[in-house]
Design a protein around this motif. Sequence first.
Motif, PDB file in Angstrom:
ATOM      1  N   ASP A   1      49.763  45.983  38.636  1.00 13.08           N
ATOM      2  CA  ASP A   1      48.663  45.674  39.554  1.00 13.08           C
ATOM      3  C   ASP A   1      47.833  46.917  39.865  1.00 13.08           C
ATOM      4  OD1 ASP A   1      50.198  47.167  41.362  1.00 13.08           O
ATOM      5  OD2 ASP A   1      49.630  45.885  43.052  1.00 13.08           O
TER       6      ASP A   1
ATOM      7  N   ARG B   1      45.898  50.842  38.345  1.00 14.35           N
ATOM      8  CA  ARG B   1      45.492  51.740  37.276  1.00 14.35           C
ATOM      9  C   ARG B   1      46.590  52.757  36.997  1.00 14.35           C
ATOM     10  NH1 ARG B   1      39.545  53.406  39.632  1.00 14.35           N
ATOM     11  NH2 ARG B   1      38.681  51.283  39.824  1.00 14.35           N
TER      12      ARG B   1
ATOM     13  N   GLN C   1      44.901  41.895  39.750  1.00 17.62           N
ATOM     14  CA  GLN C   1      43.891  42.701  40.434  1.00 17.62           C
ATOM     15  C   GLN C   1      44.176  42.796  41.932  1.00 17.62           C
ATOM     16  OE1 GLN C   1      42.005  44.532  38.935  1.00 17.62           O
ATOM     17  NE2 GLN C   1      41.189  43.615  37.069  1.00 17.62           N
TER      18      GLN C   1
ATOM     19  N   GLN D   1      37.994  46.198  45.892  1.00 20.15           N
ATOM     20  CA  GLN D   1      37.187  46.379  44.695  1.00 20.15           C
ATOM     21  C   GLN D   1      37.388  47.761  44.084  1.00 20.15           C
ATOM     22  OE1 GLN D   1      35.363  44.024  43.216  1.00 20.15           O
ATOM     23  NE2 GLN D   1      34.729  45.408  41.558  1.00 20.15           N
TER      24      GLN D   1
ATOM     25  N   ARG E   1      40.387  48.039  41.691  1.00 26.06           N
ATOM     26  CA  ARG E   1      40.536  47.083  40.593  1.00 26.06           C
ATOM     27  C   ARG E   1      40.744  47.808  39.260  1.00 26.06           C
ATOM     28  NH1 ARG E   1      39.407  41.830  41.635  1.00 26.06           N
ATOM     29  NH2 ARG E   1      38.850  41.389  39.473  1.00 26.06           N
ATOM     30  N   ILE E   2      41.530  47.194  38.409  1.00 27.88           N
ATOM     31  CA  ILE E   2      41.820  47.757  37.085  1.00 27.88           C
ATOM     32  C   ILE E   2      40.672  47.395  36.144  1.00 27.88           C
ATOM     33  CG2 ILE E   2      43.575  47.994  35.295  1.00 27.88           C
ATOM     34  CD1 ILE E   2      45.479  46.443  37.136  1.00 27.88           C
ATOM     35  N   GLN E   3      40.120  48.375  35.463  1.00 23.13           N
ATOM     36  CA  GLN E   3      39.038  48.120  34.527  1.00 23.13           C
ATOM     37  C   GLN E   3      39.579  47.426  33.270  1.00 23.13           C
ATOM     38  OE1 GLN E   3      35.793  48.713  35.339  1.00 23.13           O
ATOM     39  NE2 GLN E   3      36.706  49.228  37.321  1.00 23.13           N
TER      40      GLN E   3
ATOM     41  N   GLU F   1      44.338  38.338  32.978  1.00 26.78           N
ATOM     42  CA  GLU F   1      43.876  38.912  34.235  1.00 26.78           C
ATOM     43  C   GLU F   1      44.023  37.888  35.353  1.00 26.78           C
ATOM     44  OE1 GLU F   1      40.106  41.643  35.687  1.00 26.78           O
ATOM     45  OE2 GLU F   1      39.799  40.087  34.179  1.00 26.78           O
TER      46      GLU F   1
ATOM     47  N   ASP G   1      43.824  37.171  39.698  1.00 25.19           N
ATOM     48  CA  ASP G   1      43.191  37.655  40.930  1.00 25.19           C
ATOM     49  C   ASP G   1      44.201  38.040  42.000  1.00 25.19           C
ATOM     50  OD1 ASP G   1      40.610  37.436  39.979  1.00 25.19           O
ATOM     51  OD2 ASP G   1      40.422  35.341  40.594  1.00 25.19           O
TER      52      ASP G   1
END
Length: 380
Positions: A301, A303, A328, A332, A335-337, A353, A355
């Motif tokens: 969940d 980076r 995710q 904001q 959030r993982i790209q 992905e 939410d």
Amino acid sequence: MKVIIVFAIFCSVVCLTDALQCWTCENARSNDECKRIGRVKQCRPNQLACQTHVRTDPQGMRITKECKQAEACGNNYIQNPRAAWYPSQCNINVQGSVCRCCCDFDDCNFETLTCPQGNECPIIDLKNGSMSCTDGNRDGSTCTFECDGGDGFEVYPNTTTATTCNRTTWVKPPPCCNRPCPPFALVDAVVVLDSSSSIGGANWRTLVDFVTGIIAGVDVGPKSARIGVFRYNADVDTTTQILLSDYPNDKAGLLRAIRRIPYNGNGTHTGQALSHVNDVMLAPGNGNRPGVPDVVFTITDGRAQDGVLAPANQIRATGAKTFVVGIQPGLQRLRIQMDHLIEMAGSRDNVFELDSFAGLTSDFATILAQRLCPPEPCQN
């Protein structure tokens, strides 16, 4: 001079027209894959044989089909029974084995890994079942097939319970004995769980329940799945890790061990965790089976705080498939790209992905369980 030029052009066209045609592919992992990625090739006039070359390595078979000079192919073929690996150089169940065979009519090496001769069809190798033929693999022979139903094997496709040899080709492609997947999946799977501080205790319990729900619907055993699981944060938890060799035939014990994995820690060193997959979890000495497909699921969940691309590429270089579930966070800025998830997974198709942790449902578990299955049913 004009006559010579015309004759040369005429001869080149006729020679090519009469040349042998062989099916060609390079380093395919199965005969089905060879059929899918390969092509028919017009051989050179001095290439009078179609050669099939099968090499066995730690990830399974590598199949190359090509045009070959007849004498060279024959010299390769006679080496099959010679001593090199136990009991011979050609022993497809032994790592390092090399098997070659030759045939000499158009497309003779397309259908199977054996090389038919004259008015014969390719020899059928039906694993996990039995067959009865009226005249072997000779022209006009009819073969019927039956699978070991007691072990869950079924004829696939179920419309092919018999086929007849028409000169050099089976009227219907021979079937395989396949088990429905899921629950049956011949695979070595590793599940990598992010246990960083952003997860939280409640979400960790949801995550563990989700993973055990997937495994509960999968058969574990010598002809089925082996499962390894571990968690990571700033470090890999090697104390509670579950190796592929720990519960190879004990699903109940495996599920209990997963439920005992604790939650704590800070940091998200996903790259380090992926290196651990390659160096430890998929090591042959820890239960990774040669010739069995490898699949790696990473659920995170956050980076990664280290590089993930290089270790993920190392995993994929072994032939393993990599999938990532990116959950995710609400903020904001955290959030993982998507490009970061793709680096871990290898492609967008292998990224899931969500939410929130509420997306870890039984329906989603069914979707992930399907990724344990091979693309071709007869590979299972």
